[in-house]
Design an enzyme around this catalytic site. Structure first.
Site, PDB file in Angstrom:
ATOM      1  N   ARG A 146       0.829  -1.204   0.000  1.00 57.04           N
ATOM      2  CA  ARG A 146       0.000   0.000   0.000  1.00 57.04           C
ATOM      3  C   ARG A 146       0.868   1.262   0.000  1.00 57.04           C
ATOM      4  O   ARG A 146       0.514   2.269  -0.607  1.00 57.04           O
ATOM      5  CB  ARG A 146      -0.953  -0.026   1.206  1.00 57.04           C
ATOM      6  CG  ARG A 146      -2.046   1.023   1.149  1.00 57.04           C
ATOM      7  CD  ARG A 146      -3.127   0.770   2.183  1.00 57.04           C
ATOM      8  NE  ARG A 146      -2.616   0.871   3.541  1.00 57.04           N
ATOM      9  CZ  ARG A 146      -3.320   0.580   4.634  1.00 57.04           C
ATOM     10  NH1 ARG A 146      -4.573   0.151   4.532  1.00 57.04           N
ATOM     11  NH2 ARG A 146      -2.796   0.698   5.836  1.00 57.04           N
ATOM     12  N   LYS A 190      -2.696   6.476   1.445  1.00 54.38           N
ATOM     13  CA  LYS A 190      -2.499   6.935   2.823  1.00 54.38           C
ATOM     14  C   LYS A 190      -1.582   8.152   2.820  1.00 54.38           C
ATOM     15  O   LYS A 190      -0.407   8.080   3.152  1.00 54.38           O
ATOM     16  CB  LYS A 190      -1.927   5.798   3.674  1.00 54.38           C
ATOM     17  CG  LYS A 190      -2.732   5.604   4.945  1.00 54.38           C
ATOM     18  CD  LYS A 190      -2.389   4.350   5.679  1.00 54.38           C
ATOM     19  CE  LYS A 190      -2.799   4.481   7.122  1.00 54.38           C
ATOM     20  NZ  LYS A 190      -4.242   4.520   7.335  1.00 54.38           N
ATOM     21  N   GLU A 212     -16.507   6.428   4.060  1.00 57.22           N
ATOM     22  CA  GLU A 212     -15.878   5.918   5.279  1.00 57.22           C
ATOM     23  C   GLU A 212     -15.812   7.034   6.314  1.00 57.22           C
ATOM     24  O   GLU A 212     -16.418   8.088   6.123  1.00 57.22           O
ATOM     25  CB  GLU A 212     -14.495   5.337   4.971  1.00 57.22           C
ATOM     26  CG  GLU A 212     -13.495   6.313   4.396  1.00 57.22           C
ATOM     27  CD  GLU A 212     -12.080   5.718   4.322  1.00 57.22           C
ATOM     28  OE1 GLU A 212     -11.670   5.040   5.277  1.00 57.22           O
ATOM     29  OE2 GLU A 212     -11.390   5.959   3.324  1.00 57.22           O
TER      30      GLU A 212
HETATM   31  C1  LIG Z   1      -5.370   3.756   7.652  1.00 63.51           C
HETATM   32  C2  LIG Z   1      -6.780   4.056   7.278  1.00 63.51           C
HETATM   33  C3  LIG Z   1      -7.818   3.114   7.449  1.00 63.51           C
HETATM   34  C4  LIG Z   1      -7.615   1.790   8.128  1.00 63.51           C
HETATM   35  O1  LIG Z   1      -6.749   0.942   7.448  1.00 63.51           O
HETATM   36  P1  LIG Z   1      -6.087  -0.314   8.170  1.00 63.51           P
HETATM   37  O2  LIG Z   1      -5.154  -0.848   7.154  1.00 63.51           O
HETATM   38  O3  LIG Z   1      -7.166  -1.269   8.521  1.00 63.51           O
HETATM   39  O4  LIG Z   1      -5.418   0.206   9.403  1.00 63.51           O
HETATM   40  C5  LIG Z   1      -9.083   3.456   7.005  1.00 63.51           C
HETATM   41  N1  LIG Z   1      -9.345   4.662   6.448  1.00 63.51           N
HETATM   42  C6  LIG Z   1      -8.372   5.591   6.281  1.00 63.51           C
HETATM   43  C7  LIG Z   1      -8.729   6.894   5.668  1.00 63.51           C
HETATM   44  C8  LIG Z   1      -7.061   5.316   6.694  1.00 63.51           C
HETATM   45  O5  LIG Z   1      -6.126   6.252   6.532  1.00 63.51           O
END
Ligand SMILES: *Cc1c(COP(=O)(O)O)cnc(C)c1O
Length: 342
Positions: A82, A184, A220
């Protein structure tokens, strides 16, 4: 190794510097060999790309002690992958996946005294990240970058049990349809701070973001993906190209199908449908799943049948099974648990 004398179960989710972190620099088109350092500070140009135009991305995962006493991390290969995707979208050089995994091994091994013991509920949070370090004033990608990974011990996410939270439908947008919501990037968080501070001031725990183009579909929250459970026990999770692909959510979907024999649908979820669901949870590395008891849409309340006292039964089963897999109490799918060579 002797563990640090820390009151593990009373730690908060905060930054506590540990002895060692990993650093690698990218210069003249190549990453250097990388090194461990005790220096917890970063010195960069006042004009560094990250400081001017936010060229930075990060990852988050946890190390913990299993029932068998092993020090492990959960699916770090997916974080490595990722981060490559994030870097590419931000015109940063990818940090090679095998080197990402090696950095995690090294940092956790060097700080193994900070990995909380089994049963404490605490974990060692791992933060890999990278940023443009060379000067940039005309808008363009930096030429030099730094990749770092530090760790910090964090307490149990739920102190005294997971109480369902209340979230509001936000009037702000988190991610544009063809923007950066699926990677991210720190910038996604910078622009969500006003929305979350506002939600907290109004007494809500989190924001539910809708799709920015039509404001009709569920996306989300600021940092966690949604899982819903229908009245006939199907797990539903929103599908959108602007949702961050949560590793926890992808793992829970697998657990639902292969461990619990549940039907799972990953599809567009109209906000109008939310009132039909029986259970709701937020998933991410920090909490695994936080149960949602109530969604408030401009004063109109949607209360899930699972209530405000405890997790709904299916969300609870998902939570128990995934945390059981992580902690070594339930057999894990091949490749999910990576043991740190200490
Ligand atoms: C990091 C993140 C998540 C959760 O991802 P995981 O890999 O399960 O920790 C969900 N939404 C956003 C916007 C994120 O930055």
């Amino acid at each position: 190794m002797e563990k640090k004398n820390i009151d593990w179960s009373n730690l908060s989710f905060g930054y506590i510097p540990t002895e060692a972190r990993y650093v690698s620099n990218y210069k003249n088109g190549a990453w250097d060999e990388g090194t461990m350092t005790t220096d917890a500070t970063v010195t960069i140009s006042e004009c560094a790309g990250v400081l001017q135009y936010c060229q930075a991305c990060f990852e988050g995962l946890k190390a913990y002690t299993t029932e068998q006493g092993k020090t492990v991390v959960f699916r770090p290969d997916l974080n490595a992958k990722r981060m490559v995707d994030s870097a590419k979208r931000l015109e940063m050089p990818a940090f090679p996946e095998d080197r990402f995994l090696d950095a995690i091994d090294k940092v956790v091994a060097a700080n193994v005294a900070y990995v909380p013991p089994y049963g404490s509920g605490a974990t060692l949070y791992i933060r890999p990240y990278m940023f443009g370090s060379s000067p940039v004033i005309g808008v363009k990608p930096a030429e030099e970058y730094q990749f770092r990974t530090f760790v910090t011990p964090v307490g149990p996410y739920f102190k005294g049990g997971a109480k369902p939270i209340t979230i509001k439908v936000s009037d702000f947008d988190r991610a544009a349809p063809n923007g950066t919501g699926h990677i991210k990037a720190g910038l996604n968080y910078a622009m969500s701070l006003h929305a979350i501070v506002t939600a907290h001031e109004e007494g809500f725990d989190e924001n539910m973001y809708l799709d920015a183009a039509t404001r009709t579909n569920v996306e989300e929250t600021g940092g966690a993906n949604f899982l819903f459970v229908t009245k006939d026990n199907t797990v539903v999770t929103p599908k959108s190209s602007s949702i961050l692909p949560s590793i926890t959510r992808r793992s829970l979907v697998y657990v639902a199908e292969h461990y619990l024999g549940l039907k799972v649908e990953e599809r567009v979820v109209p906000f109008e449908e939310v009132k039909e669901f029986a259970e709701c949870g937020l998933c991410g590395t920090a909490a695994v799943i936080s149960p949602v008891g109530k969604v408030v849409d401009h004063g109109k309340e949607i209360c899930f049948a699972s209530g405000m006292e405890k997790m709904g039964p299916t969300i609870q089963k998902l939570y128990d099974t995934l945390t059981g897999i992580q902690m070594g109490r339930i057999e894990a799918p091949e490749g999910w648990i990576h043991e740190i060579p200490v």
